[in-house]
Structures are given as structure tokens and as C-alpha cells.
Design an enzyme around this catalytic site. Structure first.
Site, mmCIF file in Angstrom:
data_model
loop_
_atom_site.group_PDB
_atom_site.id
_atom_site.type_symbol
_atom_site.label_atom_id
_atom_site.label_comp_id
_atom_site.label_asym_id
_atom_site.label_seq_id
_atom_site.Cartn_x
_atom_site.Cartn_y
_atom_site.Cartn_z
ATOM 1 N N HIS A 163 0.866 -1.182 0.000
ATOM 2 C CA HIS A 163 0.000 0.000 0.000
ATOM 3 C C HIS A 163 0.908 1.239 0.000
ATOM 4 C CE1 HIS A 163 -2.801 2.960 1.789
ATOM 5 N NE2 HIS A 163 -3.768 2.183 1.345
ATOM 6 N N ASP A 240 3.017 -4.725 7.965
ATOM 7 C CA ASP A 240 1.813 -3.928 7.787
ATOM 8 C C ASP A 240 0.633 -4.882 7.981
ATOM 9 O OD1 ASP A 240 -0.466 -2.717 6.857
ATOM 10 O OD2 ASP A 240 0.419 -1.982 4.985
ATOM 11 N N GLN A 243 -4.578 -5.308 6.962
ATOM 12 C CA GLN A 243 -5.596 -6.253 6.480
ATOM 13 C C GLN A 243 -5.542 -7.590 7.202
ATOM 14 O OE1 GLN A 243 -7.977 -5.284 4.575
ATOM 15 N NE2 GLN A 243 -7.136 -3.424 3.660
ATOM 16 N N LYS A 266 -10.746 -0.814 10.329
ATOM 17 C CA LYS A 266 -10.914 -1.980 9.453
ATOM 18 C C LYS A 266 -11.317 -3.210 10.246
ATOM 19 C CE LYS A 266 -7.356 -0.474 6.177
ATOM 20 N NZ LYS A 266 -8.144 0.102 5.089
ATOM 21 N N CYS A 406 -4.887 2.319 -3.762
ATOM 22 C CA CYS A 406 -3.673 2.912 -3.154
ATOM 23 C C CYS A 406 -2.476 1.990 -3.316
ATOM 24 C CB CYS A 406 -3.880 3.239 -1.674
ATOM 25 S SG CYS A 406 -5.176 4.412 -1.371
HETATM 26 N N1 C6P Z 1 -6.376 0.178 2.544
HETATM 27 C C1 C6P Z 1 -8.212 -0.179 1.012
HETATM 28 O O1 C6P Z 1 -9.320 0.110 0.530
HETATM 29 P P1 C6P Z 1 -5.134 3.462 6.943
HETATM 30 O O2 C6P Z 1 -5.776 4.287 5.885
HETATM 31 O O3 C6P Z 1 -3.917 4.126 7.473
HETATM 32 O O4 C6P Z 1 -6.085 2.997 7.985
HETATM 33 O O5 C6P Z 1 -4.645 2.113 6.228
HETATM 34 C C2 C6P Z 1 -3.689 2.178 5.203
HETATM 35 C C3 C6P Z 1 -3.437 0.817 4.666
HETATM 36 C C4 C6P Z 1 -2.197 0.255 4.866
HETATM 37 N N2 C6P Z 1 -1.923 -0.989 4.448
HETATM 38 C C5 C6P Z 1 -2.829 -1.735 3.826
HETATM 39 C C6 C6P Z 1 -2.477 -3.123 3.399
HETATM 40 C C7 C6P Z 1 -4.099 -1.221 3.575
HETATM 41 O O6 C6P Z 1 -4.989 -1.987 2.952
HETATM 42 C C8 C6P Z 1 -4.410 0.091 3.975
HETATM 43 C C9 C6P Z 1 -5.746 0.693 3.678
HETATM 44 C C10 C6P Z 1 -7.714 0.600 2.204
HETATM 45 O O7 C6P Z 1 -7.542 -1.094 0.565
HETATM 46 C C11 C6P Z 1 -7.830 2.077 1.973
HETATM 47 S S1 C6P Z 1 -6.758 2.663 0.726
#
Ligand code: C6P
Length: 448
Positions: A163, A240, A243, A266, A406
Site C-alpha cells: 500500500h 503492515d 488487512q 478496518k 492505493c
Molecule cells: N487500505 C483499502 O481500501 P489506513 O488508511 O492508514 O487505515 O490504512 C492504510 C493501509 C495500509 N496498508 C494496507 C495493506 C491497507 O490496505 C491500507 C488501507 C484501504 O484497501 C484504503 S486505501
């Protein structure tokens, strides 16, 4: 696995026979996942759904089918109520006051830290730092640990499926400090190879930062094995978990990582809260992230000394209500059981891949082996732009995400401009998969 279900990246010819057969969900058995038998009792989705007020609503006159859980999950009533309870009964600033409300709020906030720490197997609550989200948690490591430990000529290793929040901070570190950012590529099946990781590690590698479960491909990366390789090479390992923590049992000791980042929103919790878990010895040595109240011990005119963990990294008034409500979400997931959450999603994604595989002209992305994928199905349909797909299924009440998710470097590797993505959670059902497939077939008909 059924050959119609895309293994890795299989395009069903546009003239292939359409099949909308609805397989009944078989408790304890994973449809389409031969060899993966769950002993666990299935989640009772009918009861779970009643806990989520938003699932009662309609969209364009149709019942909402929410399949955008990788972007953010819905919230159970209990989590929403925890926010109301906090503001109605306890609201006060924490760690500062001596009055009853301040003490109650402080206790609730610190109890939340303990419960969230236990959920990921942290040895002590002080290793759990609250941030705004996964993005901020990764940026914290880049701005503190990396600032002190990465030198000109060093390497940082990430993958092509990261991401943007696990790319851009490392690009900045590389630029600022003269380091190199290296990428592990993924193969056509959406998987990385351990020997490729090993071949990219050198004595100059300072950090491997890797997504545990890809938000695009659904791939579950072998992060524990990668952590071992990284440590053998003298590097640290950041995972990370944006997910994975919401969808799999995750234990930091089992992963053997040094940092883990994830987001509340999430995993049934509110927005505005994330976690950076880190090894105590590292957090102790790293410089603070933001300067201000709460993170200090003594402030002189010229210099300051800093607070103990975890407060050293939590400058200013934190997001008290949302942290407390996040721990309510973690309790809810713990009561369901993360093994059962995983088994439920495996069953759904197996069914979804099988049903989606019957859509003519579809290309599905991600690993063949269900053991190595989470509840995410990314796809494209020949002749229909992902944005059109997203809009047309929305008219049927189905919420999916379309675009680059993203993850522009991943799109480049897949050689696509974007994909459509359905992502599942505890309240989703096989019937909802059927609604999605019906809506996709309609979309396709409109464009053919
Ligand atoms: N992916 C998706 O629709 P935040 O925004 O900081 O809570 O998470 C960022 C992020 C980081 N790593 C991974 C693997 C992610 O999937 C995400 C967020 C969302 O896939 C929003 S772009």
C-alpha cells in the site's frame, strides 16, 4: 480447487457458459477449498448481522450488500454505544486530572491498551502505541527509528504489492538519508518467493517492511519466514497488518516481527485510531515522534527529557473515546474467535471465487491456494471499466471498491489500470456473493 475458479490469473472466455448455481454454505466445510476442512462451528451470520444497524439500510431501494470491508468495516451497535457511553458518562482528559471523571477515563483508556495488546499477543501494554491509523504507525517508524538507524548506502526492502502508506515513507527515508529502496516482485499468482527475498537481503539491509495480507491480491505473505531471513541478515522486520489483524489470528511473538501496524476502523472499531506495536527495547531507544504535552518528563528552556513508554510516543490529547470503543470492537472479535472469523472468510472467498469464475470475460487476481489468501477478491471484466462496474453494482445496492486501491506499483506489476474488489467480513453471506455476481452479469450485458 475447481478449475473454473481462477487459480491465479485466469480469464474466462467471454462466451463461456454462465453459471449462477448457488452452493449452500456448508457449516464447517469450505466450499471450493478442497483439502481445507474447518473443524470450527460456523459464524452465525444472521445473529451477527442484527448487531450492525447499517446493514438494515437500503441503497437505491435495494438492501445494502457491503463488500468494501478492506476499505473500512461496519461497526456493531456495541462499538457505537461505547462512544455514546464515553461522551455521556465519562468524558474528561486523561493522565492529567485528579477528579473522578479524569481517573475513570484514564483507567478506561489504559484498560483498552491492555485488551488490544492481549489481542495481538504483546508481552506488555507499553509496547502498544496509539496512532491515528496504520499510515501514521508506519510513518512513526520511518520518522524515528529509520532517522537514527538508516545511513547512506543502506537498503530498505519492501514488496511491489505494498500500500502507498508502506512505500512513500520509505521513499522519503531513502531520499533524505541516501539509502536505497528495493522491491521484491510478486509472481503471476500474486505471491512472493522466499528465495527472492533472501537474494535481495544484504548486510546493508536495515529493514524489511512487508504487508501481511495484500489489500489488492488477498495474498497472505509468509511474514514469519521473512522475519527470520531479515533477522539472519541483521535487518529488522515491520509488518503492515492493516488487512491481517482484522481477519486472521495474529500474534506478534509468532510473527517474530519487530513492528506491527494496524487500524481500528478496518476491524469493527472507529476511525481515527491505529496501533504501532513495537519491541520494547527498540521503542525505548528510538527518539520521540511528535513533541508536546504528555510525551515529556521534564521541560527546560533549552532541552527536555521524555516520558516512559508508551506515552513518549503519544504527544497531546489522544483520541480517548475512539481508543476505548476500539477495545470494544476487539472484545467483539475475540468473542467470535479469530479462528472462526478466518474460517468464515475462507469459506466466503472460496465461494466467491467459484461464482465469479463463472462470469464470462472475468480475470481474477491473487493466489491459487486458499490457505495463502484472505477474504479479498480482485477482478476485472473484459470490456467494462472497473469504475463502470462499481457504479452499476452500486445501483443494485452492492458496495465494492474499484480503482488502484492505493497500490499503484502493484497495478503496474499486474499491468492493469485498476481492478474491482469485493472484500468480506464477519457479516457477509453467500447470498450477498450471489447478488454481486448477478449485478456483474447485468453490467456486462449493458456493455456487450
Ligand atoms: N487500505 C483499502 O481500501 P489506513 O488508511 O492508514 O487505515 O490504512 C492504510 C493501509 C495500509 N496498508 C494496507 C495493506 C491497507 O490496505 C491500507 C488501507 C484501504 O484497501 C484504503 S486505501
Amino acid at each position: 480447487m475447481n478449475s473454473r475458479v481462477n487459480p491465479m490469473r485466469v480469464t474466462t472466455p467471454p462466451d463461456s457458459k454462465r453459471s449462477m448455481a448457488c452452493l449452500p454454505a456448508r457449516p464447517g466445510q469450505l466450499a471450493g477449498a478442497e483439502g481445507i476442512e474447518s473443524e470450527l462451528p460456523s459464524l452465525d451470520t444472521a445473529t451477527i448481522r442484527r448487531d450492525f444497524p447499517i446493514l438494515q439500510r437500503q441503497v437505491h431501494g435495494k438492501p445494502l450488500v457491503y463488500l468494501d470491508n478492506a476499505a473500512t468495516s461496519q461497526k456493531p451497535r456495541r462499538v457505537i454505544q461505547a462512544l455514546v457511553d464515553y461522551y455521556e458518562g465519562m468524558n474528561a482528559n486523561i493522565h492529567r486530572g485528579v477528579h473522578a471523571l479524569a481517573e475513570e477515563a484514564t483507567d478506561a483508556y489504559e484498560a483498552a491498551r491492555q485488551r488490544i495488546g492481549r489481542f495481538i499477543g504483546a508481552t506488555e501494554p507499553a509496547e502498544v502505541l496509539f496512532t491515528r491509523n496504520t499510515t501514521e504507525a508506519i510513518n512513526l517508524v520511518a520518522a524515528t527509528w529509520a532517522r537514527e538507524n538508516v545511513r547512506a548506502g543502506d537498503d530498505i526492502l519492501i514488496t511491489a504489492m505494498e500500500h502507498h502508506s508502506n512505500i512513500v515513507p520509505w521513499q522519503w527515508v531513502a531520499e533524505r538519508q541516501g539509502a536505497r529502496l528495493k522491491y521484491v516482485e510478486f509472481g503471476p499468482g500474486g505471491e512472493i518467493k522466499l528465495d527472492e527475498v533472501a537474494s535481495l537481503l544484504t548486510p546493508r539491509t536495515k529493514l524489511v517492511s512487508m504487508v501481511h495480507m495484500s489489500n489488492v491480491l488477498g495474498t497472505i505473505n509468509p511474514v514469519a519466514d521473512v522475519a527470520r531471513l531479515a533477522h539472519d541478515a541483521g535487518a529488522l522486520m515491520l509488518v503492515d497488518g492493516a488487512q491481517s489483524v482484522p481477519h486472521l489470528p495474529v500474534n506478534v511473538a509468532d510473527l517474530g516481527c519487530d513492528f506491527l501496524a494496524f487500524s481500528s476502523h478496518k476491524m469493527l472499531g472507529p476511525t481515527g485510531v491505529g496501533v504501532l506495536w513495537g519491541r520494547r527495547d527498540l521503542l525505548d531507544q528510538m527518539p520521540p515522534f511528535l513533541g508536546g504535552g504528555e510525551m515529556i518528563d521534564l521541560v527546560g528552556r533549552e532541552r527536555s527529557t521524555y516520558n516512559a513508554l508508551p506515552w513518549k510516543y503519544e504527544a497531546g490529547t489522544p483520541n480517548i473515546a475512539d481508543v476505548i470503543a476500539f477495545s470494544t470492537a476487539v472484545d467483539y472479535l475475540s468473542e467470535l474467535g479469530m479462528d472462526r472469523v478466518r474460517a468464515h472468510e475462507l469459506e466466503l472467498v472460496a465461494y466467491a471465487l467459484e461464482q465469479l469464475g463463472s462470469v464470462p470475460g472475468i480475470t481474477l487476481y491473487g493466489p491459487d491456494a486458499l490457505q495463502r489468501r484472505g477474504g479479498v477478491a480482485s477482478f476485472s471484466i473484459e470490456g467494462v471499466h472497473p469504475h463502470d462496474l462499481g457504479q452499476i453494482v452500486d445501483y443494485e445496492g452492492v458496495a465494492i471498491r474499484v480503482g488502484q486501491h492505493c497500490c499503484q506499483p502493484a497495478m503496474e506489476s499486474l499491468k492493469v489500470g485498476g481492478t474491482a474488489r469485493a472484500s468480506f467480513y464477519v457479516y457477509n453471506t453467500p447470498d450477498e456473493v450471489d447478488t454481486l455476481v448477478r449485478a456483474l452479469l447485468q453490467a456486462q450485458e449493458m456493455f456487450s
